[in-house]
Enzyme design. Structure first.
Site, short mmCIF file in Angstrom:
data_model
loop_
_atom_site.label_atom_id
_atom_site.label_comp_id
_atom_site.label_asym_id
_atom_site.label_seq_id
_atom_site.Cartn_x
_atom_site.Cartn_y
_atom_site.Cartn_z
N ASP A 62 0.83 -1.21 0.00
CA ASP A 62 0.00 0.00 0.00
C ASP A 62 0.87 1.26 0.00
OD1 ASP A 62 -2.30 1.46 0.00
OD2 ASP A 62 -2.77 1.16 2.11
N ASN B 95 1.35 3.37 -2.93
CA ASN B 95 1.92 3.79 -4.22
C ASN B 95 1.41 5.17 -4.64
OD1 ASN B 95 3.03 1.28 -4.30
ND2 ASN B 95 1.73 0.47 -5.93
N ARG C 173 -0.61 8.98 -10.06
CA ARG C 173 -0.62 7.77 -9.23
C ARG C 173 0.10 6.59 -9.90
NH1 ARG C 173 -3.98 7.16 -5.24
NH2 ARG C 173 -4.25 4.96 -5.79
N GLU D 168 -12.25 -4.70 -5.25
CA GLU D 168 -12.68 -3.31 -5.04
C GLU D 168 -11.89 -2.34 -5.92
OE1 GLU D 168 -11.90 -5.49 -2.52
OE2 GLU D 168 -13.93 -5.85 -1.78
N ASN D 169 -10.67 -2.74 -6.35
CA ASN D 169 -9.83 -1.85 -7.15
C ASN D 169 -10.42 -1.54 -8.54
OD1 ASN D 169 -6.64 -3.09 -5.85
ND2 ASN D 169 -7.83 -1.33 -5.22
N TRP D 170 -11.41 -2.32 -8.99
CA TRP D 170 -12.05 -2.02 -10.29
C TRP D 170 -12.73 -0.65 -10.24
CZ3 TRP D 170 -10.38 -4.79 -14.11
CH2 TRP D 170 -10.10 -6.15 -13.94
N LEU E 248 -7.25 -4.76 7.23
CA LEU E 248 -6.97 -5.96 6.43
C LEU E 248 -7.51 -5.82 5.00
CD1 LEU E 248 -7.54 -8.90 8.93
CD2 LEU E 248 -5.39 -7.87 8.20
C1 FPP Z 1 -1.89 0.04 -3.43
O1 FPP Z 1 -1.41 1.36 -3.35
C2 FPP Z 1 -1.31 -0.66 -4.58
C3 FPP Z 1 -2.03 -1.30 -5.55
C4 FPP Z 1 -3.49 -1.37 -5.58
C5 FPP Z 1 -1.36 -1.94 -6.70
C6 FPP Z 1 -0.12 -2.72 -6.39
C7 FPP Z 1 0.64 -2.88 -7.64
C8 FPP Z 1 1.96 -2.83 -7.76
C9 FPP Z 1 2.92 -2.70 -6.63
C10 FPP Z 1 2.51 -2.88 -9.12
C11 FPP Z 1 3.11 -4.12 -9.63
C12 FPP Z 1 2.76 -5.39 -9.04
C13 FPP Z 1 3.12 -6.60 -9.56
C14 FPP Z 1 2.78 -7.81 -8.80
C15 FPP Z 1 3.79 -6.76 -10.84
P1 FPP Z 1 -2.46 2.55 -3.53
O2 FPP Z 1 -2.55 2.86 -4.97
O3 FPP Z 1 -3.75 2.19 -2.88
O4 FPP Z 1 -1.76 3.72 -2.75
P2 FPP Z 1 -2.46 4.89 -1.93
O5 FPP Z 1 -3.16 4.23 -0.78
O6 FPP Z 1 -1.30 5.74 -1.49
O7 FPP Z 1 -3.40 5.59 -2.85
#
Ligand code: FPP
Length: 265
Positions: free
Chosen positions: A38, A40, A51, A85-87, A213
């Site tokens: 988490d 990114n 993002r 949920e990410n969709w 979680l």
């Molecule tokens: C959560 O951070 C991250 C994700 C939903 C995506 C994870 C994907 C990667 C690390 C890319 C590559 C993965 C592989 C397995 C090749 P967020 O976007 O929710 O961050 P935020 O909470 O700061 O907005």
């Protein structure tokens, strides 16, 4: 990577983390580590970037952590890469992530082979875009005999979805007379989950300072040690993994028993 790390942590913090590896007890390495990657988006925002820049940099952390876990002798590493949920995220972000999975899995296939790592997936992967599904299937097929470590990507996955699907499959077995209601116990039920052939995680790491979680491995995390860190995923280095494992080793896992009972066993 080294300079970048020093810049953000400072030389003293870097030296402290480096020394943690030497404190790790090689006889008590967690067999299965599950990770919620988490932060990114926030990492990118801190740099005034979109993002998706955070996700691209998150791939480097995926590589580092996979390598470090395999080196230490971790047998299973499960990464929460995309939840059901990410969709709901903006379509540009979803499409970028799907392309990133295709590219990364394709590009890193040789690394998986060199390091004897098997790739697996949990989640409804057949409903991912065709290119993502096919890249995963190809890598799974090609790495299926590797046995140093199993890297499991949770993709189009959520814990409650998985439990409901297991109930559906179990109901079918019941109605077809393959099992009886009396036979249902925890072991039998777990056999209907996506993780049927994997052990439960010993350690779960969530980055970015969130203490939730988020629908991740709701059944499997029952007795898992939870470790939360403020570090944002793209900054999560091998040294941070060592620190999490060291913290894990200082915990007493009682599985409902008392400390005295554990000492005697
Ligand atoms: C959560 O951070 C991250 C994700 C939903 C995506 C994870 C994907 C990667 C690390 C890319 C590559 C993965 C592989 C397995 C090749 P967020 O976007 O929710 O961050 P935020 O909470 O700061 O907005």
């Amino acid at each position: 990577m080294h300079l970048f790390f020093s810049y953000f942590c400072g030389p003293f913090e870097e030296a402290r983390l480096m020394s943690v590896k030497s404190l790790i007890d090689s006889r008590n390495i967690p067999n299965h580590i599950a990770v919620i990657m988490d932060g990114n988006g926030r990492w990118a925002k801190q740099r005034n970037k979109p993002r998706v820049f955070g996700h691209r940099n998150g791939v480097k952390a995926v590589k580092n952590i996979t390598e470090a876990a395999a080196e230490l002798g971790v047998k299973y590493l499960t990464l929460f890469a995309f939840s059901k949920e990410n969709w709901n995220r903006p379509s540009l972000e979803v499409n970028t992530l799907m392309n990133l999975f295709v590219k990364t899995v394709g590009r890193e296939l040789s690394t998986l082979m060199e390091n004897n790592i098997r790739l697996e997936a949990i989640g409804e992967i057949e409903r991912l875009p065709k290119a993502t599904f096919e890249a995963l299937q190809y890598a799974k097929e090609n790495t299926r005999h590797n046995d140093q470590m199993t890297l499991i990507l949770a993709l189009n996955y959520s814990g409650r979805w998985e439990i409901v699907e297991a109930v559906k499959k179990l109901s079918k077995s019941l109605s077809e007379g393959k099992i009886t209601a009396d036979e249902i116990d925890e072991k039998l039920f777990a056999g209907y989950l996506e993780t049927a052939s994997f052990p439960d995680p010993d350690l779960m790491i969530r980055t970015s300072g969130e203490f939730r979680l988020s629908n991740y491995m709701m059944w499997q995390l029952s007795y898992t040690e939870l470790y939360f860190t403020e570090v944002l995923w793209p900054d999560f280095s091998k040294e941070h993994l060592y620190e999490a494992i060291y913290a894990y080793q200082s915990r007493e896992r009682r599985f409902g028993m008392t400390s005295d009972q554990l000492m005697k066993s």
